[in-house]
Design a protein around this motif. Structure first.
Motif, mmCIF file in Angstrom:
data_model
loop_
_atom_site.group_PDB
_atom_site.id
_atom_site.type_symbol
_atom_site.label_atom_id
_atom_site.label_comp_id
_atom_site.label_asym_id
_atom_site.label_seq_id
_atom_site.Cartn_x
_atom_site.Cartn_y
_atom_site.Cartn_z
ATOM 1 N N ILE A 231 -3.321 4.186 2.666
ATOM 2 C CA ILE A 231 -2.989 2.914 2.003
ATOM 3 C C ILE A 231 -2.739 3.133 0.508
ATOM 4 O O ILE A 231 -1.739 2.649 -0.041
ATOM 5 C CB ILE A 231 -4.104 1.863 2.239
ATOM 6 N N SER A 232 -3.604 3.901 -0.160
ATOM 7 C CA SER A 232 -3.384 4.159 -1.598
ATOM 8 C C SER A 232 -2.119 4.958 -1.824
ATOM 9 O O SER A 232 -1.374 4.716 -2.779
ATOM 10 C CB SER A 232 -4.520 4.952 -2.247
ATOM 11 N N LEU A 233 -1.890 5.934 -0.943
ATOM 12 C CA LEU A 233 -0.675 6.743 -1.055
ATOM 13 C C LEU A 233 0.554 5.837 -1.020
ATOM 14 O O LEU A 233 1.465 5.960 -1.846
ATOM 15 C CB LEU A 233 -0.654 7.729 0.124
ATOM 16 N N GLY A 234 0.571 4.928 -0.056
ATOM 17 C CA GLY A 234 1.679 3.980 0.058
ATOM 18 C C GLY A 234 1.840 3.169 -1.210
ATOM 19 O O GLY A 234 2.943 3.017 -1.731
ATOM 20 N N GLN A 235 0.709 2.682 -1.741
ATOM 21 C CA GLN A 235 0.784 1.875 -2.962
ATOM 22 C C GLN A 235 1.366 2.685 -4.108
ATOM 23 O O GLN A 235 2.226 2.213 -4.845
ATOM 24 C CB GLN A 235 -0.605 1.336 -3.326
ATOM 25 N N VAL A 241 2.635 -0.266 3.939
ATOM 26 C CA VAL A 241 1.813 0.440 4.934
ATOM 27 C C VAL A 241 1.415 -0.534 6.031
ATOM 28 O O VAL A 241 0.932 -1.632 5.752
ATOM 29 C CB VAL A 241 0.540 1.035 4.286
ATOM 30 N N ILE A 242 1.642 -0.121 7.273
ATOM 31 C CA ILE A 242 1.225 -0.936 8.417
ATOM 32 C C ILE A 242 0.242 -0.139 9.260
ATOM 33 O O ILE A 242 0.398 1.074 9.416
ATOM 34 C CB ILE A 242 2.447 -1.409 9.259
ATOM 35 N N ALA A 243 -0.788 -0.815 9.754
ATOM 36 C CA ALA A 243 -1.741 -0.170 10.661
ATOM 37 C C ALA A 243 -1.334 -0.511 12.087
ATOM 38 O O ALA A 243 -1.055 -1.668 12.393
ATOM 39 C CB ALA A 243 -3.149 -0.685 10.381
ATOM 40 N N GLU A 244 -1.271 0.491 12.966
ATOM 41 C CA GLU A 244 -0.936 0.202 14.363
ATOM 42 C C GLU A 244 -2.175 0.314 15.234
ATOM 43 O O GLU A 244 -3.140 0.979 14.876
ATOM 44 C CB GLU A 244 0.212 1.081 14.871
ATOM 45 N N GLY A 245 -2.168 -0.392 16.354
ATOM 46 C CA GLY A 245 -3.294 -0.328 17.286
ATOM 47 C C GLY A 245 -4.505 -1.120 16.826
ATOM 48 O O GLY A 245 -5.642 -0.779 17.147
ATOM 49 N N VAL A 246 -4.267 -2.203 16.079
ATOM 50 C CA VAL A 246 -5.375 -3.040 15.600
ATOM 51 C C VAL A 246 -5.824 -3.976 16.720
ATOM 52 O O VAL A 246 -5.028 -4.753 17.247
ATOM 53 C CB VAL A 246 -4.942 -3.864 14.368
ATOM 54 N N CYS A 260 -4.504 -3.220 2.990
ATOM 55 C CA CYS A 260 -3.381 -2.834 3.853
ATOM 56 C C CYS A 260 -2.430 -4.033 3.909
ATOM 57 O O CYS A 260 -2.850 -5.187 3.902
ATOM 58 C CB CYS A 260 -3.910 -2.497 5.246
ATOM 59 N N ASP A 261 -1.122 -3.767 3.916
ATOM 60 C CA ASP A 261 -0.138 -4.854 3.846
ATOM 61 C C ASP A 261 0.064 -5.565 5.186
ATOM 62 O O ASP A 261 0.246 -6.769 5.248
ATOM 63 C CB ASP A 261 1.242 -4.308 3.427
#
Ligand code: C2E
Ligand code: MG
Ligand code: MG
Ligand code: MG
Length: 287
Positions: A231-235, A241-246, A260-261
């Motif tokens: 997430i920080s890397l993306g920022q 940044v999207i999280a999958e499998g939530v 997280c966006d």
């Protein structure tokens, strides 16, 4: 074919044949049948796309859907992509199948827009074989032209490991796609060992944190460290940044707390048919 193989195995010796050949023949035969069925599936219109919503964490709005292929097999029922995409990839059938997915996803998204749904992005998975195809750019452009969908409403998902197999080639292809106006995201991010210096040069809009890091995120400190680092890397690189499998409230809480966006997963919705997406989107925002 399998019968010929069995005949030959018999000639070479009864003992060996009886010990292991039947299993080999069964597997070879199954694979042969799968390939034949796959060859016919396109002409028989047996594929269908399901769509899974992607949700903005702050507003709760669905801003995109990921197209996920299903195969309505005449005797085996609805098959998940893991049951046939590897074989499609080995036989190159993934190229015509992938074309069908691109055309269908663009057509459907344009139809949704024409029906008055708020414009959203449709995300399409691209496999290695497809990505390496000489005329990928022409094929993508064709799907856009035929459907009339604006390029900015199409996003292509390529996996991190695909990019890493040949970074220079991948960056060149991604640049051409970007020139066409389509967006690119890196799927299964965190599993493919990108070097950070290379990542900076990728013309991508988003990182999708692989669901293997999300599964135990509420409890596992290592997964928490990886997810918050991505997430920080993306920022820092100006990427979404999207999280999958939530799936759970606890996962949502962690991702929210770590800024997280965006999220995608069963917590919001499983992949569903196009009519079900329409029903869902004509209702309330999801949370
Ligand atoms: P992917 O692109 O990483 O897609 C995410 C997969 O995770 C999907 O599985 C989705 O149904 C599943 N998923 C989503 N949310 C959750 C969740 O909360 N929990 C769990 N346990 N799973 C979740 P699916 O549809 O079976 O697809 C598997 C893979 O097959 C995809 O992984 C993608 O790599 C490939 N695939 C799917 N459609 C296509 C296609 O049209 N073309 C190509 N080349 N590959 C495809
Ligand atoms: Mg994907
Ligand atoms: Mg993924
Ligand atoms: Mg995955």
């Amino acid at each position: 074919n399998a019968d010929a193989a069995m005949y030959r195995a018999k000639e070479f010796g009864r003992d060996n044949f009886q010990f292991y050949a039947p299993e080999f023949n069964t597997r070879a035969h199954e694979k042969f049948v799968l390939q034949e069925d796959l060859r016919n599936a396109l002409a028989r219109l047996e594929f269908t796309l399901f769509y899974q919503p992607q949700v903005d964490l702050r507003s709760g709005h669905v801003f995109a859907v990921e197209a996920l292929i299903r195969w309505n097999h005449p005797t085996r029922g609805m098959l998940a992509p893991t049951a046939f995409i590897p074989t499609a990839e080995e036989t190159s059938l993934i190229v015509p199948i992938g074309d069908w997915v691109l055309h269908e996803a663009c057509r459907q998204n344009k139809a949704w827009q024409d029906a008055g749904l708020p414009p959203m992005t449709v995300c399409v998975n691209v496999s290695t074989r497809q990505f390496r195809e000489k005329n990928l750019i022409g094929r993508v452009a064709d799907a856009l032209n035929v459907s009339g969908l604006e390029a900015r409403y199409l996003e292509l998902e390529v996996t991190e490991s695909l990019i890493m197999q040949d970074i220079d080639l991948a960056v060149a292809t991604m640049n051409q796609l970007q020139n066409l106006g389509v967006q690119i995201s890196i799927d299964d991010f965190g599993t493919g060992y990108s070097s950070l210096s290379a990542l900076k040069t990728f013309p991508v809009a988003r990182l999708k944190i692989d669901k293997s890091f999300i599964n135990d995120i509420a409890a596992d400190e290592n997964d928490q460290a990886v997810a918050s680092a991505v997430i920080s890397l993306g920022q820092n690189l100006n990427l979404r940044v999207i999280a999958e499998g939530v799936e759970t409230d606890d996962q949502v809480a962690f991702l929210r707390k770590n800024n997280c966006d965006e999220m995608q997963g069963y917590h919001f919705s499983e992949p569903v048919s196009a009519p079900d997406i329409e029903k869902m989107l004509s209702g309330e925002p999801m949370d």
